[in-house]
Design an enzyme around this catalytic site. Sequence first.
Site, PDB file in Angstrom:
ATOM      1  N   LYS A  27      -1.339   8.849 -18.140  1.00 38.77           N
ATOM      2  CA  LYS A  27      -0.476   9.787 -17.219  1.00 38.77           C
ATOM      3  C   LYS A  27      -0.599   9.454 -15.851  1.00 38.77           C
ATOM      4  O   LYS A  27      -1.838   9.423 -15.395  1.00 38.77           O
ATOM      5  CB  LYS A  27      -0.660  11.274 -17.612  1.00 38.77           C
TER       6      LYS A  27
ATOM      7  N   GLN B 219      -7.230   9.375 -11.007  1.00 38.91           N
ATOM      8  CA  GLN B 219      -6.138  10.088 -12.065  1.00 38.91           C
ATOM      9  C   GLN B 219      -7.033  10.578 -13.223  1.00 38.91           C
ATOM     10  O   GLN B 219      -6.673  11.623 -13.895  1.00 38.91           O
ATOM     11  CB  GLN B 219      -4.804   9.378 -12.397  1.00 38.91           C
TER      12      GLN B 219
ATOM     13  N   LYS C 249      -8.732  13.662 -12.233  1.00 40.56           N
ATOM     14  CA  LYS C 249      -7.861  14.750 -11.940  1.00 40.56           C
ATOM     15  C   LYS C 249      -7.272  15.117 -13.411  1.00 40.56           C
ATOM     16  O   LYS C 249      -7.335  16.434 -13.431  1.00 40.56           O
ATOM     17  CB  LYS C 249      -6.990  14.102 -10.996  1.00 40.56           C
TER      18      LYS C 249
ATOM     19  N   LYS D 117      -1.816   4.790 -13.254  1.00 43.63           N
ATOM     20  CA  LYS D 117      -1.014   4.629 -12.146  1.00 43.63           C
ATOM     21  C   LYS D 117      -0.149   3.287 -11.987  1.00 43.63           C
ATOM     22  O   LYS D 117      -0.652   2.379 -12.736  1.00 43.63           O
ATOM     23  CB  LYS D 117      -1.842   4.742 -10.817  1.00 43.63           C
TER      24      LYS D 117
ATOM     25  N   GLY E 268       6.419  10.556 -10.658  1.00 45.74           N
ATOM     26  CA  GLY E 268       6.768  10.178  -9.368  1.00 45.74           C
ATOM     27  C   GLY E 268       5.435  10.093  -8.325  1.00 45.74           C
ATOM     28  O   GLY E 268       4.394  10.520  -8.825  1.00 45.74           O
ATOM     29  N   ASP E 269       5.477   9.363  -7.218  1.00 45.27           N
ATOM     30  CA  ASP E 269       4.468   9.446  -6.275  1.00 45.27           C
ATOM     31  C   ASP E 269       5.206   8.993  -4.852  1.00 45.27           C
ATOM     32  O   ASP E 269       6.617   9.095  -4.807  1.00 45.27           O
ATOM     33  CB  ASP E 269       3.502   8.307  -6.498  1.00 45.27           C
TER      34      ASP E 269
ATOM     35  N   THR F  96       2.826  20.099  -6.701  1.00 42.63           N
ATOM     36  CA  THR F  96       1.485  19.454  -6.103  1.00 42.63           C
ATOM     37  C   THR F  96       1.240  20.129  -4.751  1.00 42.63           C
ATOM     38  O   THR F  96       0.002  20.630  -4.719  1.00 42.63           O
ATOM     39  CB  THR F  96       2.004  18.047  -5.576  1.00 42.63           C
TER      40      THR F  96
ATOM     41  N   ASN G 184       7.451  14.901  -0.320  1.00 39.79           N
ATOM     42  CA  ASN G 184       7.394  15.950  -1.294  1.00 39.79           C
ATOM     43  C   ASN G 184       6.263  16.734  -1.368  1.00 39.79           C
ATOM     44  O   ASN G 184       6.320  18.004  -1.415  1.00 39.79           O
ATOM     45  CB  ASN G 184       7.597  15.341  -2.732  1.00 39.79           C
TER      46      ASN G 184
ATOM     47  N   SER H  72       3.409  18.315 -14.647  1.00 39.02           N
ATOM     48  CA  SER H  72       3.895  17.126 -15.343  1.00 39.02           C
ATOM     49  C   SER H  72       3.500  17.488 -16.911  1.00 39.02           C
ATOM     50  O   SER H  72       4.234  17.062 -17.865  1.00 39.02           O
ATOM     51  CB  SER H  72       3.378  15.911 -14.969  1.00 39.02           C
TER      52      SER H  72
HETATM   53  P1  NDP Z   1       6.819  10.893  -0.477  1.00 38.34           P
HETATM   54  O1  NDP Z   1       7.129   9.668  -0.534  1.00 38.34           O
HETATM   55  O2  NDP Z   1       7.464  12.171  -0.722  1.00 38.34           O
HETATM   56  O3  NDP Z   1       6.027  11.337   0.952  1.00 38.34           O
HETATM   57  C1  NDP Z   1       5.375  10.599   1.873  1.00 38.34           C
HETATM   58  C2  NDP Z   1       4.953  11.076   3.060  1.00 38.34           C
HETATM   59  O4  NDP Z   1       3.776  10.441   3.612  1.00 38.34           O
HETATM   60  C3  NDP Z   1       6.006  10.574   4.123  1.00 38.34           C
HETATM   61  O5  NDP Z   1       6.123  11.573   4.989  1.00 38.34           O
HETATM   62  C4  NDP Z   1       5.634   9.293   4.369  1.00 38.34           C
HETATM   63  O6  NDP Z   1       6.234   8.932   5.735  1.00 38.34           O
HETATM   64  C5  NDP Z   1       4.099   9.440   4.653  1.00 38.34           C
HETATM   65  N1  NDP Z   1       3.402   8.220   4.490  1.00 38.34           N
HETATM   66  C6  NDP Z   1       3.465   7.380   3.512  1.00 38.34           C
HETATM   67  N2  NDP Z   1       3.061   6.367   3.664  1.00 38.34           N
HETATM   68  C7  NDP Z   1       2.555   6.526   4.961  1.00 38.34           C
HETATM   69  C8  NDP Z   1       1.590   5.644   5.698  1.00 38.34           C
HETATM   70  N3  NDP Z   1       1.054   4.488   5.199  1.00 38.34           N
HETATM   71  N4  NDP Z   1       1.029   5.978   6.833  1.00 38.34           N
HETATM   72  C9  NDP Z   1       1.537   7.377   7.281  1.00 38.34           C
HETATM   73  N5  NDP Z   1       2.126   7.880   6.584  1.00 38.34           N
HETATM   74  C10 NDP Z   1       2.651   7.835   5.365  1.00 38.34           C
HETATM   75  O7  NDP Z   1       5.284  11.123  -1.397  1.00 38.34           O
HETATM   76  P2  NDP Z   1       4.511  12.218  -1.900  1.00 38.34           P
HETATM   77  O8  NDP Z   1       4.693  13.425  -0.995  1.00 38.34           O
HETATM   78  O9  NDP Z   1       5.058  12.454  -3.295  1.00 38.34           O
HETATM   79  O10 NDP Z   1       2.994  11.682  -1.871  1.00 38.34           O
HETATM   80  C11 NDP Z   1       2.182  11.988  -0.737  1.00 38.34           C
HETATM   81  C12 NDP Z   1       0.643  11.945  -1.264  1.00 38.34           C
HETATM   82  O11 NDP Z   1       0.329  12.872  -2.422  1.00 38.34           O
HETATM   83  C13 NDP Z   1       0.463  10.500  -1.845  1.00 38.34           C
HETATM   84  O12 NDP Z   1      -1.025  10.422  -1.443  1.00 38.34           O
HETATM   85  C14 NDP Z   1       0.556  10.742  -3.243  1.00 38.34           C
HETATM   86  O13 NDP Z   1      -0.421   9.943  -3.987  1.00 38.34           O
HETATM   87  C15 NDP Z   1      -0.046  12.072  -3.390  1.00 38.34           C
HETATM   88  N6  NDP Z   1       0.230  12.997  -4.547  1.00 38.34           N
HETATM   89  C16 NDP Z   1       1.631  13.086  -5.134  1.00 38.34           C
HETATM   90  C17 NDP Z   1       1.789  13.764  -6.245  1.00 38.34           C
HETATM   91  C18 NDP Z   1       3.204  14.142  -6.418  1.00 38.34           C
HETATM   92  O14 NDP Z   1       3.597  14.786  -7.334  1.00 38.34           O
HETATM   93  N7  NDP Z   1       4.347  13.559  -5.708  1.00 38.34           N
HETATM   94  C19 NDP Z   1       0.817  14.432  -6.875  1.00 38.34           C
HETATM   95  C20 NDP Z   1      -0.440  14.248  -6.375  1.00 38.34           C
HETATM   96  C21 NDP Z   1      -0.840  13.558  -5.271  1.00 38.34           C
HETATM   97  P3  NDP Z   1       7.453   7.655   6.049  1.00 38.34           P
HETATM   98  O15 NDP Z   1       8.654   8.438   5.392  1.00 38.34           O
HETATM   99  O16 NDP Z   1       7.510   7.371   7.381  1.00 38.34           O
HETATM  100  O17 NDP Z   1       6.874   6.749   5.079  1.00 38.34           O
HETATM  101  O1  2IT Z   2      -1.259  11.654  -7.908  1.00 40.10           O
HETATM  102  C1  2IT Z   2      -0.614  12.188  -8.890  1.00 40.10           C
HETATM  103  O2  2IT Z   2      -1.267  13.057  -9.461  1.00 40.10           O
HETATM  104  C2  2IT Z   2       0.802  11.908  -9.008  1.00 40.10           C
HETATM  105  N1  2IT Z   2       1.405  11.201  -8.265  1.00 40.10           N
HETATM  106  C3  2IT Z   2       1.504  12.893 -10.134  1.00 40.10           C
HETATM  107  C4  2IT Z   2       1.329  12.336 -11.577  1.00 40.10           C
HETATM  108  C5  2IT Z   2       2.178  12.692 -12.472  1.00 40.10           C
HETATM  109  O3  2IT Z   2       2.166  12.262 -13.624  1.00 40.10           O
HETATM  110  O4  2IT Z   2       2.905  13.749 -12.517  1.00 40.10           O
END
Ligand code: NDP
Ligand code: 2IT
Length: 464
Positions: free
Chosen positions: A107, A128, A131, A143, A182-183, A226, A257, A396
């Site tokens: 997952k 992961q 976690k 992943k 997603g991520d 998240t 997100n 999830s």
């Molecule tokens: P999104 O794509 O929705 O948003 C990512 C954000 O981070 C954007 O604002 C983006 O800016 C910025 N960003 C991405 N790459 C960079 C970079 N190299 N330098 C600076 N800013 C950056 O992703 P999420 O919100 O889903 O994910 C954000 C983090 O949370 C990640 O580390 C992800 O692994 C983690 N995560 C996500 C989960 C989920 O359910 N979605 C669960 C647990 C962890 P820009 O638009 O300019 O690229």
């Molecule tokens: O980093 C993370 O935990 C995620 N991007 C979510 C993973 C998931 O399967 O919901």
Amino acid sequence: MDVLPRPTSTTGKLTARATKYMDEFMNGLIQRNPGEPEFIQAVREVAESLVPYVLEHPKYEEAEILQRITEPDRIVSFRVCWEDDQGRIQVNRAWRVQFNNSIGPYKGGMRFHPSVNQGILKFLGFEQVFKNSLTGLPMGGAKGGSNFDPKGRSDREVMRFCHSLMTELHRHIGPDTDVPAGDIGVGSREISYMFGQYKRLENAFKGAMTGKGLSYGGSLVRKESTGYGCVLFARNMLQHKGEDLAGKTCTVSGSGNVSIYAAEKAIEIGAKVVTLSDSSGFVHDPDGVDAEKLEFVKDLKEIRRGRIAEYAERFPSATYHDKVRPWGVPCDIALPCATQNELNAEDARNLLKNGVQCVSEGANMPATLDAAHAFVEAGVLFGPGKAANAGGVAVSGLEQSQNALRLSWSREEVLRRLEGIMNNIHAKCVEHGTREDGSVHYVRGANIAGFVKVADVMAAYGIL
Ligand code: NDP
Ligand code: 2IT
């Protein structure tokens, strides 16, 4: 060879044996994984907690669990060809890193970003495993992702890419095998395209992905989970110390997100959110982001796919700072929610100088190892991503349960379960990370608690 930090035992004493074990283990890992600095960083952070623990519990050492748990079960790598709007053929690379399925089907999310490579996906898959174990749900760790950049691409281009990717990926996933989500760069649009193609190829409607739309098997609160969970974890850490989140000033990085819903929950609890960012720069709003301003950000980022600089054009209370990260802004609580290594030692020094009390990692590994050490040494409440951002994968897991039961829980039910899971994760960190003075080393607590469940099962399976 790398200079390795000296590991301490769980009772805080430096042991020569742990140092030697750590050196040999890390040097072997570095040699086996060339060109993968993020993966090595993630393992090092975990090993700092686990080496002393493993040496105190010989059954894990004898079973060589550390050596086994740092080697993925398998990695699938494949070519993704698709046609852009000009009729040109585009070629990307995609992967699925199936890291460990000891306690349940693989997952973990899929990331679409030009920086994606195998080492980054190995670091994310490794994190992961721990976690998912911490959530208490039956989920292994994985992943995946691609170096495809959705920015500037039309919906049709994204659709063709997602369909093509799934044409290969579908044979490697399934509700009992591996369940992507997603991520970064993968939200509801991408999940819909991928799930639609999966359903078509399998000729079956199966819960092989999460983060789905509500009308085709998605869960309420998955989108928010998240960010909400990250703030709930910060509140847990503060409350354990007799403090509260209400009235505190928060800096948030990112505007995707995780950031949007971390900000939403922090505002709901009564904190003041003063920053948001993207990869171009950050906005500082000393008046605070309120619910109305956040609606603007949701529309900007979720619908219009614009840049955060527009926030400062729309709201005169805010200023935009190009090519700068938000960590120079004074705050009580920092919520790094964008990406790995976005908060370095210098940022940590600035935050400490300005009196930060709590850091809760919404992103995966946003603090560098030096920054994390600085927070822990300064006695700041530091919630590592594998605990603090586990709310996303936890919901999830709840989506998988609802799919298996063929029913949908109410928003209240999912929120109640999410809060319960975040409370449990906090309690596990306290159980395994409490120091003699009563303070909690959340990194150590999360690493040990996540490890024990997986390691015991690996040992029980025999030599696999
Ligand atoms: P999104 O794509 O929705 O948003 C990512 C954000 O981070 C954007 O604002 C983006 O800016 C910025 N960003 C991405 N790459 C960079 C970079 N190299 N330098 C600076 N800013 C950056 O992703 P999420 O919100 O889903 O994910 C954000 C983090 O949370 C990640 O580390 C992800 O692994 C983690 N995560 C996500 C989960 C989920 O359910 N979605 C669960 C647990 C962890 P820009 O638009 O300019 O690229
Ligand atoms: O980093 C993370 O935990 C995620 N991007 C979510 C993973 C998931 O399967 O919901």
